[in-house]
Write a protein that holds these residues in place. Structure first.
Motif, PDB file in Angstrom:
ATOM      1  N   HIS A 456       0.854  -1.195   0.000  1.00 21.49           N
ATOM      2  CA  HIS A 456       0.000   0.000   0.000  1.00 21.49           C
ATOM      3  C   HIS A 456       0.884   1.238   0.000  1.00 21.49           C
ATOM      4  O   HIS A 456       1.051   1.866  -1.046  1.00 21.49           O
ATOM      5  CB  HIS A 456      -0.962  -0.029   1.196  1.00 21.49           C
ATOM      6  N   VAL A 457       1.469   1.585   1.170  1.00 18.44           N
ATOM      7  CA  VAL A 457       2.433   2.692   1.140  1.00 18.44           C
ATOM      8  C   VAL A 457       3.694   2.360   1.934  1.00 18.44           C
ATOM      9  O   VAL A 457       4.386   3.271   2.396  1.00 18.44           O
ATOM     10  CB  VAL A 457       1.822   4.045   1.602  1.00 18.44           C
ATOM     11  N   GLY A 458       3.994   1.077   2.103  1.00 18.71           N
ATOM     12  CA  GLY A 458       5.344   0.717   2.524  1.00 18.71           C
ATOM     13  C   GLY A 458       5.602   0.451   3.994  1.00 18.71           C
ATOM     14  O   GLY A 458       6.763   0.374   4.395  1.00 18.71           O
ATOM     15  N   CYS A 459       4.592   0.308   4.842  1.00 14.64           N
ATOM     16  CA  CYS A 459       4.845  -0.099   6.229  1.00 14.64           C
ATOM     17  C   CYS A 459       5.253  -1.568   6.258  1.00 14.64           C
ATOM     18  O   CYS A 459       5.122  -2.284   5.275  1.00 14.64           O
ATOM     19  CB  CYS A 459       3.596   0.111   7.084  1.00 14.64           C
ATOM     20  N   CYS A 472      -0.832  -5.546   8.176  1.00 14.86           N
ATOM     21  CA  CYS A 472      -0.128  -4.262   8.183  1.00 14.86           C
ATOM     22  C   CYS A 472      -0.735  -3.336   9.243  1.00 14.86           C
ATOM     23  O   CYS A 472      -1.941  -3.070   9.231  1.00 14.86           O
ATOM     24  CB  CYS A 472      -0.210  -3.589   6.818  1.00 14.86           C
ATOM     25  N   CYS A 474      -0.473  -0.168   9.580  1.00 20.05           N
ATOM     26  CA  CYS A 474      -0.735   1.228   9.199  1.00 20.05           C
ATOM     27  C   CYS A 474      -2.179   1.466   8.767  1.00 20.05           C
ATOM     28  O   CYS A 474      -2.876   2.301   9.337  1.00 20.05           O
ATOM     29  CB  CYS A 474       0.240   1.655   8.120  1.00 20.05           C
ATOM     30  N   HIS A 475      -2.673   0.719   7.769  1.00 23.33           N
ATOM     31  CA  HIS A 475      -4.050   0.948   7.311  1.00 23.33           C
ATOM     32  C   HIS A 475      -4.813  -0.353   7.171  1.00 23.33           C
ATOM     33  O   HIS A 475      -5.852  -0.403   6.516  1.00 23.33           O
ATOM     34  CB  HIS A 475      -4.045   1.710   5.980  1.00 23.33           C
ATOM     35  N   GLY A 476      -4.271  -1.453   7.740  1.00 26.58           N
ATOM     36  CA  GLY A 476      -5.049  -2.689   7.864  1.00 26.58           C
ATOM     37  C   GLY A 476      -5.022  -3.641   6.681  1.00 26.58           C
ATOM     38  O   GLY A 476      -5.843  -4.551   6.630  1.00 26.58           O
ATOM     39  N   SER A 477      -4.104  -3.468   5.729  1.00 22.85           N
ATOM     40  CA  SER A 477      -4.028  -4.476   4.658  1.00 22.85           C
ATOM     41  C   SER A 477      -3.579  -5.796   5.262  1.00 22.85           C
ATOM     42  O   SER A 477      -2.727  -5.832   6.155  1.00 22.85           O
ATOM     43  CB  SER A 477      -3.029  -4.041   3.579  1.00 22.85           C
ATOM     44  N   PRO A 489      -6.603  -1.745   2.003  1.00 22.86           N
ATOM     45  CA  PRO A 489      -6.474  -0.884   0.829  1.00 22.86           C
ATOM     46  C   PRO A 489      -5.469  -1.366  -0.210  1.00 22.86           C
ATOM     47  O   PRO A 489      -5.490  -0.900  -1.341  1.00 22.86           O
ATOM     48  CB  PRO A 489      -6.020   0.449   1.438  1.00 22.86           C
TER      49      PRO A 489
HETATM   50 FE1  FES Z   1       0.100  -1.184   4.708  1.00 22.09          FE
HETATM   51 FE2  FES Z   1      -1.150   1.127   4.261  1.00 22.09          FE
HETATM   52  S1  FES Z   1       0.965   0.750   4.336  1.00 22.09           S
HETATM   53  S2  FES Z   1      -2.024  -0.781   4.681  1.00 22.09           S
END
Ligand code: FES
Length: 510
Positions: A456-459, A472, A474-477, A489
């Motif tokens: 998603h954005v790299g966490c 993840c 950060c945003h639950g992926s 996401p």
């Molecule tokens: Fe993993 Fe956004 S960085 S869900």
């Protein structure tokens, strides 16, 4: 661990064909949970000269995301309390929220009259607390009363439920159903009315400008795109505003006439517990849910064990027949985000643990807007509203967490361990040939190795031992051990890693 929910385990299966080839339509709905299926049904039933052509794409099977892993409870209040809306937005908005949600529950009841039996029943919602949390119950009674809800004060709670040590709130005329059976039946109704439903058709790419979604075997180009995916796919502003949690649930067999009888029972204490009964397949069950934790941070096994211990304390040592879990996203200002966002797609998210009713509200609001009758409530929940006064603290906290996860190399497990030494059933983030690898060895010995960097954005992802997934924070992926996306996401899978350990053999060490 088998995490098939009671609802999914007792509902009829579906069998919609995978999308194949390139199609065009008026409205593309991505996601086959309660939001997407209700919307498909509402649009497909239009009796106009030119009813909208609707295509629904579901990544897995209908209802198997969050809807089929919920509690099956329907109510006009919120699990965090209408008092939170009252405190942040005032009495009038709290009244509008209760009205809108009550209308959605009534709508579900009407749909259920058109469907085969999906276990819909009217019942009370009962809420109580231990002494330390009684103030919340008292304030909730005041907020519900001010919002015009039919709330009474009860007196006792039937044993063996946890005892009341203060006020007992009884919210009249709420409801319950079998959520998976409902969406399966509603999808069949929508398909019969003309909606094209496709299962196992995961969207891998969305071109917002061209209004085109691509799957592995086809594509859909649409005039309007609705992301009914619990959280919108791709990168959206709302992701920075919503904390993501998972909540656990268990079920065990229960005496048909045993307490507490029909009803939704919420006990507030240091440990929260939601309790209800269910009759399915000639058997009677007690369902307990609680123990919410932040995705990708908490120890999932410990959360499930804590819930089982709590249930055992009050209901005895019974074999657990079903265990499951569901994800939830909270709006920073306590309201969901429903409507058209900056990408010009419709989104519906931020439902917290109240998604069956919010999902129905969302489907009705989006259907109304698509059909040219936007309601006043839609303005209140529109995604573009940024209300720093109401939600600023939550947004700052959430983004602080994301920054932490982005800069922190999440190497908490045995990073010096060799992939070849990973035992069956174990996972680890390891260094292999100078590369960081998220590895899992299945019980049959097969080794999976993927990049721990969320697409998603790299966490960095973290292992979920209950559901055998990389989650993840950060945003639950969430991703399967082989990297494929489960939910959240992210659109792309975690990158597969090919290491010498993988090439050298897949058998588990003794
Ligand atoms: Fe993993 Fe956004 S960085 S869900």
């Amino acid at each position: 661990m088998n995490t098939l929910s009671l609802w999914r385990g007792t509902a009829a299966p579906t069998g919609y064909a995978m999308l194949s080839g390139d199609v065009t339509c008026d409205v593309l709905i991505v996601g086959g949970g309660i939001t997407g299926v209700t919307l498909a049904d509402l649009l497909a039933e239009q009796k106009t000269a030119n009813p909208p052509k609707v295509v629904l794409l579901e990544a897995d099977a209908i209802g198997t995301g969050t809807t089929g892993n919920s509690t099956g409870n329907l109510y006009e209040t919120l699990s965090s309390g209408l008092r939170e809306i009252h405190a942040k937005w005032g009495a009038e908005v709290a009244r509008q929220v209760a009205d809108e949600r009550r209308t959605a529950v009534n709508f579900i009841e009407e749909r259920c009259r058109l469907l085969p039996d999906v276990g819909f029943r009217r019942c009370d919602l009962v809420e109580w607390a231990d002494r330390a949390h009684n103030d919340a119950i008292r304030k909730e009674i005041e907020a519900l009363t001010a919002a015009g809800c039919a709330v009474d004060r009860g007196t006792t709670i039937p044993a063996p439920l946890p005892p009341a040590e203060g006020d007992v709130l009884v919210l009249r005329n709420q409801a319950q159903f079998q959520p998976q059976a409902y969406v399966v039946a509603l999808a069949a109704r929508a398909a019969q009315a003309g909606a094209s439903i496709h299962e196992h058709s995961r969207v891998l790419e969305i071109d917002h400008k061209a209004r085109r979604a691509v799957t592995a075997a086809g594509s859909v180009t649409a005039r309007e795109i609705v992301m009914a995916t619990h959280t919108p796919k791709g990168v959206h502003l709302v992701h920075t505003e919503m904390p993501v949690h998972r909540e656990y649930a268990i079920a065990f067999e229960w005496a048909p006439d045993g307490p507490p009888g029909p009803g939704t029972f919420w006990w507030k204490a240091a440990e929260h517990l939601s309790i209800r009964t269910l009759q399915a397949g000639g058997r009677h069950y007690l369902v307990c849910a609680g123990q919410e934790h932040k995705v990708g941070i908490h120890n999932a096994t410990a959360g499930m064990i804590a819930l089982e211990n709590l249930a055992r304390k009050y209901f005895g040592d019974r074999p657990v027949t079903h265990r499951w879990s569901a994800q939830n996203y909270r709006g920073a200002d306590a309201l969901p985000y429903i409507g058209r966002n900056h990408s010009d797609c419709f989104i519906a998210t931020g439902f917290a643990t109240d998604g069956l009713t919010w999902g129905t509200v969302a489907a009705r609001l989006i259907a109304a807007e698509l059909l040219g009758h936007k309601s006043a409530f839609a303005d209140l929940v529109k995604p573009g509203r940024l209300s720093p006064v109401k939600g600023g603290k939550n947004i700052l906290q959430e983004n602080a967490l994301v920054v932490t996860q982005l800069v922190k190399d999440y190497l908490t497990q045995r990073q010096n361990e060799k992939l070849s030494e990973l035992k069956a059933g174990d996972s680890a983030i390891v260094d292999a040939e100078g590369e960081t690898v998220a590895a899992y060895r299945a019980p049959d010995g097969e080794l999976f190795a993927v990049s721990p960097v969320c697409t998603h954005v790299g966490c960095k992802v973290h292992w979920n031992s209950v559901e055998t997934s990389w989650d993840c924070p950060c945003h639950g992926s969430r991703f399967r051990p082989d990297g494929t996306v489960i939910e959240g996401p992210a659109l792309a899978p975690l990158k597969r890693k090919h290491t010498p350990d993988l090439a050298g053999g897949g058998s588990a060490p003794a």
